[in-house]
Design an enzyme around this catalytic site. Structure first.
Site, PDB file in Angstrom:
ATOM      1  CB  THR A   1      -1.022  -0.067   1.154  1.00  0.00           C
ATOM      2  OG1 THR A   1      -1.615  -1.303   1.337  1.00  0.00           O
ATOM      3  CG2 THR A   1      -1.979   1.067   1.221  1.00  0.00           C
TER       4      THR A   1
ATOM      5  CE  LYS B   1      -4.516  -2.106   1.322  1.00  0.00           C
ATOM      6  NZ  LYS B   1      -5.327  -3.067   2.323  1.00  0.00           N
TER       7      LYS B   1
ATOM      8  CE  LYS C   1       2.132   2.270   4.865  1.00  0.00           C
ATOM      9  NZ  LYS C   1       1.450   1.921   3.662  1.00  0.00           N
TER      10      LYS C   1
END
Length: 233
Positions: A32, A108, A180
């Site tokens: 990711t 995603k 993140k």
């Protein structure tokens, strides 16, 4: 799977620097990361004779063992065909996002935005009820009846029980990973001119929860700590 942009760049560069690649390679990235970084490394891989497929995944190792992963996949059709048996061996759904690898990473981030927003709603709803005399456990009876899914029930139960530490009995997704990924969502949203106010709220609560606890071993559902603190609980 690499944790961030820098690690993905480093791994691809190392593969491309290998002097003797006698056969064609298909590189499958389950990371990711920033879609623009995926676009960059996919171009480098193609120029180096390596076919690049981006295949970020939804689900933990226990889901893989039970063939319950959901994959978002994008890249050259022939390369995806090579990897497809592996996807199906561990997953219940493969979503084909086209031939541009970075589109899988958009998917995603979209999915993670949905999950993060759901965690925020679960935390806020339980806090609202708790502050007004209704237990989080009772709220989870309602959630389980109206919105039954692994995400709502799993994270909702974790919040209701206040169980945020990741261990062998309680696997999870780290708060650092959440910080993140939400940061990536906000970055891509800003770049594309999309307003994501919920992501802004989630980002603030993740940062505050990390500061409250100080642990490196928290699930990102711990953002509920910040929600409860804001409400005097």
């Amino acid at each position: 799977m690499t944790f961030d942009d820098a690690n993905l760049r480093a791994v691809v560069a190392e593969i491309l620097a290998t002097p003797d690649r006698s056969r064609s390679l298909v590189f499958v990235s389950c990371s990711t990361v920033d879609p623009e970084v995926v676009k960059e490394v996919a171009k480098s891989a193609q120029e180096g004779g390596v076919k690049f497929v981006s295949a970020p995944v939804f689900g933990r190792p226990d889901a893989a063992a039970n063939k319950m992963l959901v994959w978002a996949v994008a890249g050259p059709a022939d390369a995806k065909a090579v990897a497809d048996p592996y996807f199906k061996a561990m997953g219940r759904l493969v979503i084909d996002c086209g031939e541009a690898p970075e589109k899988a990473n958009i998917m995603k981030l979209t999915g993670n935005f949905l999950i993060a927003s759901t965690i925020e709603i679960l935390a806020e709803s339980q806090t609202f009820a708790d502050k007004n005399g209704v237990s989080p456990a009772a709220v989870m009876q309602l959630v389980s009846a109206l919105f039954p899914s692994p995400v709502t029930v799993g994270y909702g139960t974790r919040i209701a029980q206040g169980q945020f530490t990741i261990d062998a009995q309680h696997p999870g997704f780290s708060i650092d990973g959440g910080i993140k990924d939400v940061g990536l969502m906000r970055k891509v949203a800003q770049r594309s001119g999309v307003a994501l106010p919920v992501a802004d709220v989630v980002a603030g609560h993740l940062d505050r929860a990390k500061a409250i606890d100080g642990s490196d071993n928290l699930d990102w559902a711990a953002l509920a700590k910040a929600v409860r603190e804001e409400s005097g609980l």
